[in-house]
Design an enzyme around this catalytic site. Structure first.
Site, PDB file in Angstrom:
ATOM      1  N   ASN A   1       0.475  -1.276   0.336  1.00  0.00           N
ATOM      2  CA  ASN A   1      -0.365  -0.173  -0.044  1.00  0.00           C
ATOM      3  C   ASN A   1       0.861   1.524  -0.185  1.00  0.00           C
ATOM      4  OD1 ASN A   1      -1.737   2.319   0.883  1.00  0.00           O
ATOM      5  ND2 ASN A   1      -3.201   0.939   1.385  1.00  0.00           N
ATOM      6  N   GLU A   2       0.814   2.060  -1.201  1.00  0.00           N
ATOM      7  CA  GLU A   2       1.574   3.367  -1.496  1.00  0.00           C
ATOM      8  C   GLU A   2       1.385   4.128  -0.285  1.00  0.00           C
ATOM      9  OE1 GLU A   2       4.340   3.834  -3.484  1.00  0.00           O
ATOM     10  OE2 GLU A   2       3.939   2.160  -5.190  1.00  0.00           O
TER      11      GLU A   2
ATOM     12  N   ASP B   1      -0.291  -3.191  10.065  1.00  0.00           N
ATOM     13  CA  ASP B   1      -1.481  -3.736   9.436  1.00  0.00           C
ATOM     14  C   ASP B   1      -2.825  -3.063  10.575  1.00  0.00           C
ATOM     15  OD1 ASP B   1      -1.842  -6.494   8.210  1.00  0.00           O
ATOM     16  OD2 ASP B   1      -0.810  -7.222   9.925  1.00  0.00           O
ATOM     17  N   SER B   2      -4.192  -2.656   9.966  1.00  0.00           N
ATOM     18  CA  SER B   2      -4.922  -1.481  10.055  1.00  0.00           C
ATOM     19  C   SER B   2      -6.515  -2.555   9.788  1.00  0.00           C
ATOM     20  CB  SER B   2      -4.776  -0.663   9.757  1.00  0.00           C
ATOM     21  OG  SER B   2      -4.612  -0.227   8.953  1.00  0.00           O
TER      22      SER B   2
ATOM     23  N   PHE C   1      -7.224   6.883   0.850  1.00  0.00           N
ATOM     24  CA  PHE C   1      -7.646   5.697   0.512  1.00  0.00           C
ATOM     25  C   PHE C   1      -8.576   4.650   1.106  1.00  0.00           C
ATOM     26  CE2 PHE C   1      -4.928   2.621   3.436  1.00  0.00           C
ATOM     27  CZ  PHE C   1      -4.347   3.972   4.332  1.00  0.00           C
TER      28      PHE C   1
ATOM     29  N   ASP D   1     -11.010   5.955   3.795  1.00  0.00           N
ATOM     30  CA  ASP D   1     -10.762   7.321   4.413  1.00  0.00           C
ATOM     31  C   ASP D   1     -12.286   8.037   3.626  1.00  0.00           C
ATOM     32  OD1 ASP D   1      -8.659   6.762   4.951  1.00  0.00           O
ATOM     33  OD2 ASP D   1      -7.770   7.936   4.314  1.00  0.00           O
TER      34      ASP D   1
ATOM     35  N   LYS E   1      -4.319  13.877   8.580  1.00  0.00           N
ATOM     36  CA  LYS E   1      -4.467  13.011   8.891  1.00  0.00           C
ATOM     37  C   LYS E   1      -3.440  13.068   9.788  1.00  0.00           C
ATOM     38  CE  LYS E   1      -5.661   8.376   7.321  1.00  0.00           C
ATOM     39  NZ  LYS E   1      -5.460   7.264   6.118  1.00  0.00           N
TER      40      LYS E   1
ATOM     41  N   HIS F   1      -4.997   6.473  13.973  1.00  0.00           N
ATOM     42  CA  HIS F   1      -5.031   5.322  14.529  1.00  0.00           C
ATOM     43  C   HIS F   1      -3.105   5.437  13.732  1.00  0.00           C
ATOM     44  CE1 HIS F   1      -6.027   5.121  10.472  1.00  0.00           C
ATOM     45  NE2 HIS F   1      -5.563   3.247   9.989  1.00  0.00           N
TER      46      HIS F   1
HETATM   47  P1  ITT Z   1      -0.701  -4.287   3.983  1.00  0.00           P
HETATM   48  O1  ITT Z   1      -0.287  -4.723   2.428  1.00  0.00           O
HETATM   49  O2  ITT Z   1       0.274  -3.733   4.674  1.00  0.00           O
HETATM   50  O3  ITT Z   1      -1.374  -4.852   4.426  1.00  0.00           O
HETATM   51  P2  ITT Z   1      -3.523  -2.841   2.813  1.00  0.00           P
HETATM   52  O4  ITT Z   1      -3.954  -2.396   2.041  1.00  0.00           O
HETATM   53  O5  ITT Z   1      -3.911  -4.567   3.076  1.00  0.00           O
HETATM   54  O6  ITT Z   1      -1.750  -2.990   2.686  1.00  0.00           O
HETATM   55  P3  ITT Z   1      -4.417  -3.738   5.793  1.00  0.00           P
HETATM   56  O7  ITT Z   1      -4.659  -4.661   5.408  1.00  0.00           O
HETATM   57  O8  ITT Z   1      -3.686  -2.356   6.626  1.00  0.00           O
HETATM   58  O9  ITT Z   1      -4.037  -2.915   4.445  1.00  0.00           O
HETATM   59  O10 ITT Z   1      -5.829  -2.454   5.537  1.00  0.00           O
HETATM   60  C1  ITT Z   1      -6.798  -3.230   6.195  1.00  0.00           C
HETATM   61  C2  ITT Z   1      -8.517  -2.507   5.282  1.00  0.00           C
HETATM   62  O11 ITT Z   1      -8.451  -1.836   6.495  1.00  0.00           O
HETATM   63  C3  ITT Z   1      -7.364  -2.220   3.783  1.00  0.00           C
HETATM   64  O12 ITT Z   1      -8.946  -2.316   2.576  1.00  0.00           O
HETATM   65  C4  ITT Z   1      -7.018  -0.770   3.884  1.00  0.00           C
HETATM   66  O13 ITT Z   1      -8.039  -0.096   3.022  1.00  0.00           O
HETATM   67  C5  ITT Z   1      -8.382  -0.663   4.716  1.00  0.00           C
HETATM   68  N1  ITT Z   1      -8.169   1.107   5.595  1.00  0.00           N
HETATM   69  C6  ITT Z   1      -6.214   0.536   6.492  1.00  0.00           C
HETATM   70  N2  ITT Z   1      -5.810   1.661   7.063  1.00  0.00           N
HETATM   71  C7  ITT Z   1      -7.443   2.650   6.752  1.00  0.00           C
HETATM   72  C8  ITT Z   1      -6.722   4.501   6.376  1.00  0.00           C
HETATM   73  O14 ITT Z   1      -5.528   5.190   7.489  1.00  0.00           O
HETATM   74  N3  ITT Z   1      -7.735   4.524   5.736  1.00  0.00           N
HETATM   75  C9  ITT Z   1      -8.882   3.848   5.420  1.00  0.00           C
HETATM   76  N4  ITT Z   1      -8.514   2.716   4.708  1.00  0.00           N
HETATM   77  C10 ITT Z   1      -7.555   1.864   5.717  1.00  0.00           C
END
Ligand code: ITT
Length: 195
Positions: free
Chosen positions: A9-10, A71-72, A147, A150, A168, A173
């Site tokens: 994720n860029e 991870d989020s 992204f 958001d 942001k 978080h």
């Molecule tokens: P990784 O390769 O780093 O895992 P990812 O995009 O798959 O990248 P996550 O699994 O951490 O990232 O994210 C889980 C979902 O939550 C994913 O669909 C993200 O787009 C969304 N997400 C994570 N952080 C966010 C943020 O700050 N704002 C909006 N959506 C977010």
């Protein structure tokens, strides 16, 4: 100091680079993409830690290279914390429109975003840093930056997609988790210098 950030994720990379710059942390964040399987578990701290250990075990980065992943998850109160650890899958399947549909007519809009940074300085050592922000799910999508969720995640009257990266970062978080992480790196570096 150079740290590898493994993510697909860029946007996450942009957020931490902006933060490192603002903190005057002399840290170079090198972005690399490495494919690794993510275990399915409700606890995202456990998921992040397991992924970091897997990356080491499989030798997907150099033995001596410090790296981190992040991870989020979005936890919606009225949905008992759904989608939580499964946010990525749910976003791909139903997107923001799907979440808004699930919450149609629901008054309780409280939601929480959680971020876990899992840092591996070397070997199987993994240290985690957690950041949380409490907000609410908007009634419709607003804003064009950022992204993922958001455009529907509101904090202080604005969605994250209506904020600049710096705005942001100040409340998010990920900003909270990254600040803890970078402070740890900076204090470890200054302890080494004092030795
Ligand atoms: P990784 O390769 O780093 O895992 P990812 O995009 O798959 O990248 P996550 O699994 O951490 O990232 O994210 C889980 C979902 O939550 C994913 O669909 C993200 O787009 C969304 N997400 C994570 N952080 C966010 C943020 O700050 N704002 C909006 N959506 C977010």
């Amino acid at each position: 100091m150079k740290l590898l950030f493994i993510t697909s994720n860029e946007h996450k990379v942009r957020e931490i680079r902006d933060l490192a710059l603002k903190m005057n942390a002399n840290i170079e964040i090198e972005h690399i993409r490495v494919a690794y399987p993510e275990i399915q578990h409700e606890d995202i701290e456990f998921v992040a830690e397991s992924s970091a250990k897997f990356i080491r075990k499989e030798g997907l980065v150099g033995e001596e290279e410090p790296f981190f992943i992040e991870d989020s998850g979005l936890f919606i109160h009225a949905l008992n914390g759904f989608p939580g650890a499964f946010s990525s899958y749910v976003f791909k399947k139903i997107g923001n429109e799907g979440i808004l549909k699930l919450l149609r007519g629901v008054e309780d809009r409280r939601a929480l975003f959680k971020s876990v940074v899992a840092f591996s300085p070397r070997g199987f050592v993994v240290k985690t840093f957690v950041g949380v922000v409490e907000g609410r799910i908007a009634s419709e999508k607003r804003g064009a930056s950022g992204f993922g969720f958001d455009p529907i995640f509101e904090f202080g009257g604005r969605t994250f997609a209506e904020m600049s990266v710096a705005e942001k970062n100040a409340v998010s978080h990920r900003g909270r988790a990254f600040r803890k992480f970078l402070n740890f790196i900076l204090s470890s570096a200054s302890m080494r210098e004092a030795d």
